[in-house]
Design a protein around this motif. Structure first.
Motif, PDB file in Angstrom:
ATOM      1  N   GLU A 147       0.818  -1.224   0.000  1.00 46.22           N
ATOM      2  CA  GLU A 147       0.000   0.000   0.000  1.00 46.22           C
ATOM      3  C   GLU A 147       0.859   1.285   0.000  1.00 46.22           C
ATOM      4  O   GLU A 147       0.636   2.215  -0.782  1.00 46.22           O
ATOM      5  CB  GLU A 147      -0.911  -0.033   1.233  1.00 46.22           C
ATOM      6  CG  GLU A 147      -1.946   1.046   1.232  1.00 46.22           C
ATOM      7  CD  GLU A 147      -2.911   0.891   2.414  1.00 46.22           C
ATOM      8  OE1 GLU A 147      -2.864  -0.136   3.128  1.00 46.22           O
ATOM      9  OE2 GLU A 147      -3.714   1.820   2.617  1.00 46.22           O
ATOM     10  N   LYS A 148       1.889   1.269   0.890  1.00 42.52           N
ATOM     11  CA  LYS A 148       2.760   2.458   1.027  1.00 42.52           C
ATOM     12  C   LYS A 148       3.488   2.767  -0.274  1.00 42.52           C
ATOM     13  O   LYS A 148       3.622   3.932  -0.691  1.00 42.52           O
ATOM     14  CB  LYS A 148       3.796   2.209   2.136  1.00 42.52           C
ATOM     15  CG  LYS A 148       3.362   2.703   3.499  1.00 42.52           C
ATOM     16  CD  LYS A 148       3.924   4.110   3.771  1.00 42.52           C
ATOM     17  CE  LYS A 148       3.215   4.919   4.814  1.00 42.52           C
ATOM     18  NZ  LYS A 148       1.836   5.262   4.605  1.00 42.52           N
ATOM     19  N   GLN A 151       1.281   4.535  -2.692  1.00 42.15           N
ATOM     20  CA  GLN A 151       1.121   5.958  -2.356  1.00 42.15           C
ATOM     21  C   GLN A 151       2.362   6.761  -2.770  1.00 42.15           C
ATOM     22  O   GLN A 151       2.261   7.816  -3.374  1.00 42.15           O
ATOM     23  CB  GLN A 151       0.900   6.128  -0.859  1.00 42.15           C
ATOM     24  CG  GLN A 151      -0.515   5.775  -0.446  1.00 42.15           C
ATOM     25  CD  GLN A 151      -0.720   5.977   1.055  1.00 42.15           C
ATOM     26  OE1 GLN A 151      -0.049   6.769   1.693  1.00 42.15           O
ATOM     27  NE2 GLN A 151      -1.656   5.231   1.614  1.00 42.15           N
ATOM     28  N   ASN A 152       3.540   6.188  -2.445  1.00 40.58           N
ATOM     29  CA  ASN A 152       4.776   6.939  -2.696  1.00 40.58           C
ATOM     30  C   ASN A 152       5.137   7.004  -4.180  1.00 40.58           C
ATOM     31  O   ASN A 152       5.574   8.036  -4.676  1.00 40.58           O
ATOM     32  CB  ASN A 152       5.960   6.304  -1.934  1.00 40.58           C
ATOM     33  CG  ASN A 152       5.768   6.424  -0.436  1.00 40.58           C
ATOM     34  OD1 ASN A 152       5.005   7.289   0.016  1.00 40.58           O
ATOM     35  ND2 ASN A 152       6.419   5.563   0.321  1.00 40.58           N
ATOM     36  N   GLY A 155       1.257   7.891  -6.252  1.00 41.24           N
ATOM     37  CA  GLY A 155       0.389   8.962  -5.753  1.00 41.24           C
ATOM     38  C   GLY A 155      -1.061   8.536  -5.618  1.00 41.24           C
ATOM     39  O   GLY A 155      -1.961   9.370  -5.631  1.00 41.24           O
ATOM     40  N   ILE A 157      -4.201   6.392  -3.588  1.00 42.72           N
ATOM     41  CA  ILE A 157      -4.618   5.848  -2.292  1.00 42.72           C
ATOM     42  C   ILE A 157      -5.803   4.890  -2.502  1.00 42.72           C
ATOM     43  O   ILE A 157      -6.421   4.875  -3.569  1.00 42.72           O
ATOM     44  CB  ILE A 157      -5.017   6.964  -1.293  1.00 42.72           C
ATOM     45  CG1 ILE A 157      -6.146   7.830  -1.897  1.00 42.72           C
ATOM     46  CG2 ILE A 157      -3.819   7.833  -0.933  1.00 42.72           C
ATOM     47  CD1 ILE A 157      -6.768   8.798  -0.906  1.00 42.72           C
ATOM     48  N   HIS A 313      -9.254   7.992  -5.255  1.00 39.83           N
ATOM     49  CA  HIS A 313      -7.900   7.421  -5.381  1.00 39.83           C
ATOM     50  C   HIS A 313      -6.774   8.400  -5.720  1.00 39.83           C
ATOM     51  O   HIS A 313      -5.607   8.049  -5.563  1.00 39.83           O
ATOM     52  CB  HIS A 313      -7.909   6.318  -6.455  1.00 39.83           C
ATOM     53  CG  HIS A 313      -8.774   5.150  -6.114  1.00 39.83           C
ATOM     54  ND1 HIS A 313      -8.479   4.278  -5.089  1.00 39.83           N
ATOM     55  CD2 HIS A 313      -9.934   4.721  -6.654  1.00 39.83           C
ATOM     56  CE1 HIS A 313      -9.410   3.350  -5.015  1.00 39.83           C
ATOM     57  NE2 HIS A 313     -10.316   3.597  -5.948  1.00 39.83           N
TER      58      HIS A 313
END
Ligand SMILES: Cc1cc2nc3c(=O)[nH]c(=O)nc-3n(C[C@H](O)[C@H](O)[C@H](O)COP(=O)(O)OP(=O)(O)OC[C@H]3O[C@@H](n4cnc5c(N)ncnc54)[C@H](O)[C@@H]3O)c2cc1C
Length: 388
Positions: A147-148, A151-152, A155, A157, A313
């Motif tokens: 998941e992280k 995001q990183n 971009g 979620i 998202h």
């Protein structure tokens, strides 16, 4: 389609060895391979609109391997050996495009950043992990994302995990067509835009194509009409189904995505262009019935869902302006694989289509496969137009 007395303009007849119908990625790839493999053939391409008027000028520009479903499902349906063959067919498609056409990547906005498939549920993530295990064992390069990482690096979620197909790419589809056009026209292939084929007829050993601009007499016809094929010949009814796809585009923002992404079992997708704009597409599953047929209207239900996708998202797009909304007609086959071959009632009429939302990843190699077959090579059964 039938031809009325009024539309039957037989006043001018042009003669060619081969006439291709359809100026998308399939038609232009065919032109390329005819001039390369059969250079003595006199070839013409006829297109009812302009270059790329069909799905090719309306797509998202992903040049990806594989098919419409996760690799574990492809293996479940076809077995490991055939699933790998299918994957390698599209890998070869990209390799051929790079060797033959993409000499100056940036001029075609061509990028090799891989592509991602993201899971918003634990169940889909389990399938992606299974796919990754299978693919690694078969020598296909993939990475896993938590998941992280999503995001990183992307971009985005609301996704629990994902997989990266390391070797995938993306391109500007119209620039690709223009490059193919430039190569083929230099080698003597003739192009006729605004030329709609109304009918294909037999005349002894020859074939006649009747169009709004006059007739074409030829030895062989190749239909590269994908989603529109059943309008020209009934053989394609139930084989290549016209299926609509929708996209919206968002104004440019600073680059934040590592590469293009699929989500929700390859049904939805988003990517950032090298110039910063975002394309978001998919969601035809929300209105399946309306998304069948030949009209390329936008569908408010689906366009709303695309906007909701941004809210759920893509926080970096909050309050950004939507600049374009469009749709396009794709050709879907039931098993998700293309159809290559000739008509059962006329072996001088060939066809290539049914790319099921993956024409950029399949059509260049598909066109070579058809031209090779016309020169005597066998078409793999899973691509054969006679398999169902
Ligand atoms: C919204 C959307 C997003 C997509 N995203 C991707 C993606 O990211 N990656 C990917 O690989 N694929 C994607 N696809 C699918 C991809 O665009 C198609 O698989 C591909 O373009 C098919 O190419 P084609 O040449 O077979 O068909 P088309 O590009 O549709 O070309 C067929 C041509 O035939 C012409 N024609 C039809 N009838 C006649 C006639 N009677 N006379 C003369 N001309 C005729 C049409 O005008 C058309 O130009 C997407 C499609 C859509 C709609």
């Amino acid at each position: 389609m039938s031809v009325s007395y009024w539309l039957d303009k037989t006043d001018g007849t042009a003669e060619y060895d081969i006439v291709i119908i359809g100026g998308g990625i399939a038609g232009h790839s065919l032109c390329y391979w005819f001039q390369k493999i059969m250079p003595k053939m006199k070839v013409a391409l006829v297109e009812k609109g302009e270059l790329g008027s069909g799905a090719t000028g309306r797509n998202a520009g992903f040049v990806t391997c594989g098919s419409v479903e996760h690799f574990n499902r492809l293996v479940g349906t076809h077995g490991e050996k055939l699933a790998l063959e299918m994957w390698q067919f599209s890998e070869e498609n990209l390799k051929l495009l790079k060797e033959e056409v993409i000499k100056d990547p940036s001029s075609l906005s061509f990028e090799e950043k891989g592509s991602f498939s993201l899971a918003s549920t634990d169940n889909e993530f389990i399938e992606l992990k299974k796919s990754a295990d299978l693919m690694r064992r078969l020598g296909i390069e993939v990475d896993m994302l938590e998941e992280k990482d999503i995001q990183n690096r992307l971009g985005a979620i609301g996704f629990v995990g994902g997989i990266k197909y390391v070797k995938d790419a993306s391109i500007h589809p119209i620039k690709l067509l223009e490059e193919l056009y430039r190569i083929s026209s230099r080698k003597g292939v003739d192009f006729f835009s605004q030329t709609e084929v109304f009918s294909m007829e037999k005349s002894g050993d020859k074939r006649i194509l009747k169009t709004n601009k006059g007739s074409f007499l030829c030895d062989a016809i190749v239909m590269a009409t994908n989603g529109y094929s059943s309008l020209i010949h009934p053989f394609f009814k139930g084989k290549i189904e016209p299926t609509r796809g929708q996209i919206l585009a968002v104004e440019p923002v600073d680059i934040f995505m590592e590469g293009p992404c699929y989500a929700n079992f390859v049904l939805d997708y988003f990517r950032q262009l090298p110039t910063g704009e975002l394309l978001i597409g998919g969601f035809r599953q929300l209105d399946k019935e309306k998304e069948q047929g030949f009209s390329d209207e936008t569908n408010p239900t689906i366009q709303k869902a695309l906007e909701r996708f941004i809210e759920d998202h893509l926080p970096k797009l909050k309050d950004k302006r939507i600049t374009h909304r469009w749709s396009g007609i794709m050709g879907f086959s039931q098993d998700g694989q293309p159809f290559i071959g000739s008509l059962p009632d006329d072996p001088q009429v060939y066809f290539l289509g049914g790319f099921t939302a993956h024409g950029l990843g399949l059509a260049f190699h598909g066109a070579k496969t058809l031209v090779d077959a016309m020169a005597g090579k066998e078409i793999p059964h899973w691509l054969s137009g006679r398999r169902v």
